[in-house]
Write a protein that holds these residues in place. Structure first.
Motif, PDB file in Angstrom:
ATOM      1  N   LEU A   1      -9.778   2.319  -8.814  1.00 39.04           N
ATOM      2  CA  LEU A   1     -10.066   2.716  -7.442  1.00 39.04           C
ATOM      3  C   LEU A   1      -9.309   1.769  -6.527  1.00 39.04           C
ATOM      4  O   LEU A   1      -9.434   0.550  -6.652  1.00 39.04           O
ATOM      5  CB  LEU A   1     -11.573   2.633  -7.148  1.00 39.04           C
ATOM      6  CG  LEU A   1     -11.999   3.047  -5.746  1.00 39.04           C
ATOM      7  CD1 LEU A   1     -11.741   4.539  -5.519  1.00 39.04           C
ATOM      8  CD2 LEU A   1     -13.476   2.742  -5.529  1.00 39.04           C
ATOM      9  N   LEU A   2      -8.505   2.314  -5.631  1.00 34.59           N
ATOM     10  CA  LEU A   2      -7.716   1.500  -4.710  1.00 34.59           C
ATOM     11  C   LEU A   2      -8.462   1.352  -3.396  1.00 34.59           C
ATOM     12  O   LEU A   2      -9.013   2.322  -2.868  1.00 34.59           O
ATOM     13  CB  LEU A   2      -6.357   2.150  -4.458  1.00 34.59           C
ATOM     14  CG  LEU A   2      -5.499   2.444  -5.685  1.00 34.59           C
ATOM     15  CD1 LEU A   2      -4.211   3.128  -5.280  1.00 34.59           C
ATOM     16  CD2 LEU A   2      -5.220   1.178  -6.468  1.00 34.59           C
ATOM     17  N   LEU A   3      -8.460   0.134  -2.865  1.00 36.78           N
ATOM     18  CA  LEU A   3      -9.089  -0.157  -1.577  1.00 36.78           C
ATOM     19  C   LEU A   3      -8.059  -0.785  -0.663  1.00 36.78           C
ATOM     20  O   LEU A   3      -7.234  -1.588  -1.105  1.00 36.78           O
ATOM     21  CB  LEU A   3     -10.263  -1.129  -1.763  1.00 36.78           C
ATOM     22  CG  LEU A   3     -11.373  -0.697  -2.708  1.00 36.78           C
ATOM     23  CD1 LEU A   3     -12.345  -1.838  -2.952  1.00 36.78           C
ATOM     24  CD2 LEU A   3     -12.106   0.504  -2.157  1.00 36.78           C
ATOM     25  N   THR A   4      -8.098  -0.441   0.601  1.00 42.18           N
ATOM     26  CA  THR A   4      -7.157  -0.996   1.579  1.00 42.18           C
ATOM     27  C   THR A   4      -7.786  -0.961   2.963  1.00 42.18           C
ATOM     28  O   THR A   4      -8.784  -0.273   3.189  1.00 42.18           O
ATOM     29  CB  THR A   4      -5.832  -0.200   1.584  1.00 42.18           C
ATOM     30  OG1 THR A   4      -4.898  -0.830   2.469  1.00 42.18           O
ATOM     31  CG2 THR A   4      -6.035   1.232   2.034  1.00 42.18           C
ATOM     32  N   THR A   5      -7.184  -1.697   3.872  1.00 44.66           N
ATOM     33  CA  THR A   5      -7.569  -1.607   5.275  1.00 44.66           C
ATOM     34  C   THR A   5      -6.558  -0.766   6.054  1.00 44.66           C
ATOM     35  O   THR A   5      -6.740  -0.503   7.233  1.00 44.66           O
ATOM     36  CB  THR A   5      -7.657  -3.005   5.919  1.00 44.66           C
ATOM     37  OG1 THR A   5      -6.397  -3.667   5.761  1.00 44.66           O
ATOM     38  CG2 THR A   5      -8.770  -3.835   5.309  1.00 44.66           C
ATOM     39  N   ASN A   6      -5.483  -0.351   5.389  1.00 45.17           N
ATOM     40  CA  ASN A   6      -4.419   0.412   6.034  1.00 45.17           C
ATOM     41  C   ASN A   6      -4.716   1.906   5.917  1.00 45.17           C
ATOM     42  O   ASN A   6      -4.561   2.493   4.860  1.00 45.17           O
ATOM     43  CB  ASN A   6      -3.076   0.061   5.382  1.00 45.17           C
ATOM     44  CG  ASN A   6      -1.906   0.619   6.154  1.00 45.17           C
ATOM     45  OD1 ASN A   6      -2.015   1.659   6.782  1.00 45.17           O
ATOM     46  ND2 ASN A   6      -0.781  -0.073   6.100  1.00 45.17           N
ATOM     47  N   LYS A   7      -5.116   2.519   6.998  1.00 46.07           N
ATOM     48  CA  LYS A   7      -5.531   3.924   6.992  1.00 46.07           C
ATOM     49  C   LYS A   7      -4.369   4.890   6.707  1.00 46.07           C
ATOM     50  O   LYS A   7      -4.592   6.025   6.315  1.00 46.07           O
ATOM     51  CB  LYS A   7      -6.206   4.284   8.304  1.00 46.07           C
ATOM     52  CG  LYS A   7      -7.507   3.511   8.508  1.00 46.07           C
ATOM     53  CD  LYS A   7      -8.306   4.066   9.649  1.00 46.07           C
ATOM     54  CE  LYS A   7      -9.551   3.264   9.929  1.00 46.07           C
ATOM     55  NZ  LYS A   7     -10.464   3.142   8.832  1.00 46.07           N
ATOM     56  N   LYS A   8      -3.126   4.446   6.886  1.00 47.52           N
ATOM     57  CA  LYS A   8      -1.975   5.321   6.651  1.00 47.52           C
ATOM     58  C   LYS A   8      -1.677   5.518   5.160  1.00 47.52           C
ATOM     59  O   LYS A   8      -0.998   6.457   4.787  1.00 47.52           O
ATOM     60  CB  LYS A   8      -0.735   4.758   7.340  1.00 47.52           C
ATOM     61  CG  LYS A   8      -0.840   4.765   8.858  1.00 47.52           C
ATOM     62  CD  LYS A   8       0.402   4.213   9.490  1.00 47.52           C
ATOM     63  CE  LYS A   8       0.247   4.191  11.006  1.00 47.52           C
ATOM     64  NZ  LYS A   8       1.420   3.591  11.652  1.00 47.52           N
ATOM     65  N   ILE A   9      -2.185   4.623   4.316  1.00 47.31           N
ATOM     66  CA  ILE A   9      -1.885   4.695   2.880  1.00 47.31           C
ATOM     67  C   ILE A   9      -2.399   6.009   2.275  1.00 47.31           C
ATOM     68  O   ILE A   9      -1.712   6.632   1.476  1.00 47.31           O
ATOM     69  CB  ILE A   9      -2.502   3.501   2.113  1.00 47.31           C
ATOM     70  CG1 ILE A   9      -1.964   2.193   2.653  1.00 47.31           C
ATOM     71  CG2 ILE A   9      -2.274   3.635   0.619  1.00 47.31           C
ATOM     72  CD1 ILE A   9      -0.575   1.856   2.257  1.00 47.31           C
ATOM     73  N   THR A  10      -3.590   6.437   2.641  1.00 47.83           N
ATOM     74  CA  THR A  10      -4.156   7.669   2.079  1.00 47.83           C
ATOM     75  C   THR A  10      -3.233   8.847   2.330  1.00 47.83           C
ATOM     76  O   THR A  10      -2.951   9.629   1.421  1.00 47.83           O
ATOM     77  CB  THR A  10      -5.555   7.945   2.673  1.00 47.83           C
ATOM     78  OG1 THR A  10      -6.396   6.836   2.373  1.00 47.83           O
ATOM     79  CG2 THR A  10      -6.166   9.208   2.086  1.00 47.83           C
ATOM     80  N   SER A  11      -2.736   8.984   3.549  1.00 49.49           N
ATOM     81  CA  SER A  11      -1.862  10.121   3.838  1.00 49.49           C
ATOM     82  C   SER A  11      -0.523   9.983   3.121  1.00 49.49           C
ATOM     83  O   SER A  11       0.036  10.968   2.654  1.00 49.49           O
ATOM     84  CB  SER A  11      -1.669  10.306   5.346  1.00 49.49           C
ATOM     85  OG  SER A  11      -1.113   9.152   5.916  1.00 49.49           O
ATOM     86  N   LEU A  12      -0.005   8.759   2.992  1.00 51.66           N
ATOM     87  CA  LEU A  12       1.250   8.568   2.263  1.00 51.66           C
ATOM     88  C   LEU A  12       1.092   8.896   0.785  1.00 51.66           C
ATOM     89  O   LEU A  12       1.992   9.440   0.160  1.00 51.66           O
ATOM     90  CB  LEU A  12       1.725   7.111   2.390  1.00 51.66           C
ATOM     91  CG  LEU A  12       2.363   6.715   3.713  1.00 51.66           C
ATOM     92  CD1 LEU A  12       2.558   5.198   3.771  1.00 51.66           C
ATOM     93  CD2 LEU A  12       3.695   7.415   3.893  1.00 51.66           C
ATOM     94  N   LEU A  13      -0.046   8.580   0.227  1.00 55.45           N
ATOM     95  CA  LEU A  13      -0.252   8.739  -1.210  1.00 55.45           C
ATOM     96  C   LEU A  13      -0.727  10.128  -1.599  1.00 55.45           C
ATOM     97  O   LEU A  13      -0.263  10.696  -2.577  1.00 55.45           O
ATOM     98  CB  LEU A  13      -1.253   7.685  -1.698  1.00 55.45           C
ATOM     99  CG  LEU A  13      -1.361   7.461  -3.189  1.00 55.45           C
ATOM    100  CD1 LEU A  13      -0.014   7.068  -3.788  1.00 55.45           C
ATOM    101  CD2 LEU A  13      -2.389   6.393  -3.479  1.00 55.45           C
ATOM    102  N   PHE A  14      -1.660  10.703  -0.849  1.00 54.84           N
ATOM    103  CA  PHE A  14      -2.285  11.953  -1.279  1.00 54.84           C
ATOM    104  C   PHE A  14      -2.053  13.141  -0.355  1.00 54.84           C
ATOM    105  O   PHE A  14      -2.437  14.253  -0.683  1.00 54.84           O
ATOM    106  CB  PHE A  14      -3.786  11.741  -1.469  1.00 54.84           C
ATOM    107  CG  PHE A  14      -4.100  10.777  -2.579  1.00 54.84           C
ATOM    108  CD1 PHE A  14      -3.616  10.975  -3.849  1.00 54.84           C
ATOM    109  CD2 PHE A  14      -4.868   9.664  -2.338  1.00 54.84           C
ATOM    110  CE1 PHE A  14      -3.896  10.089  -4.878  1.00 54.84           C
ATOM    111  CE2 PHE A  14      -5.165   8.762  -3.348  1.00 54.84           C
ATOM    112  CZ  PHE A  14      -4.673   8.977  -4.622  1.00 54.84           C
TER     113      PHE A  14
END
Length: 194
Positions: free
Chosen positions: A39-52
């Protein structure tokens, strides 16, 4: 454990782990409660859209244990794609994926508390570029097998490895982006969140 920090329902959440997460930390690509693994955790909200949510597909690999011995014919239906039921009772055709049988395992147990019984199970890996509608569980069911365990072992080149349940590994931002094969040149800056 739920792969979230806040839930209206009682139960173990990510905040129950013995780690102080930075403010704004969220999960990328959640796991359902009956699944386990990376499970990946981040504070960068843009990562989800870049990844999925981008046009570039990103691979996720699962180690799956199913009831009974899976044959090559059932495995082939997973690989070529099959119909699964989604919300509203609609059919959804899964796209082709990578799948291979890892091993067969015999589980021994006591049936009705008295006599010993055994069950053959199959461990397989399935690599997808999407994960909609509890897709892996529904795929193996449509292929004639019930899912017993579902473990996400990698997302792109980011691997679970020997990380144990509840353990946390900090990954530097540049390595994080590289292992996930993300084109993030506009996101990397000294002040970017991790």
């Amino acid at each position: 454990m739920e792969s979230q920090f806040v839930s209206p329902f009682p139960g173990d959440l990510l905040g129950c782990l013995s780690y102080t997460f930075p403010e704004g930390t969220h999960a990328i690509g959640r796991l359902d409660k009956n699944s386990e693994g990376l499970l990946l955790l981040t504070t960068n909200k843009k990562i989800t859209s870049l990844l999925f949510q981008s046009n570039v597909p990103h691979k996720r690999t699962y180690l799956v244990q199913v009831k009974h011995k899976m044959g090559q014919e059932s495995l082939q239906t997973l690989i070529t794609g099959l119909d699964i039921r989604i919300k509203g009772g609609e059919n959804y055709r899964t796209p082709p994926c990578e799948a291979k049988i890892v091993k067969y395992e015999e589980l021994k147990f006591h049936a009705h508390g008295r006599h010993k019984a055994s069950l053959i199970t199959t461990w397989l890996t399935i690599t997808l570029t999407e994960g909609k509608f509890h897709q892996v569980r529904k795929m193996v069911l449509a292929a004639g097998h019930r899912c017993m365990r579902l473990i996400r072992i990698s997302i792109e080149d980011m691997e679970l490895g020997d990380l144990r349940p509840g353990e946390i590994r900090i990954v530097e931002q540049e390595q994080f982006f590289r292992q996930l094969n993300l084109d993030t040149s506009s996101l990397i800056s000294p002040s970017s969140p991790q």
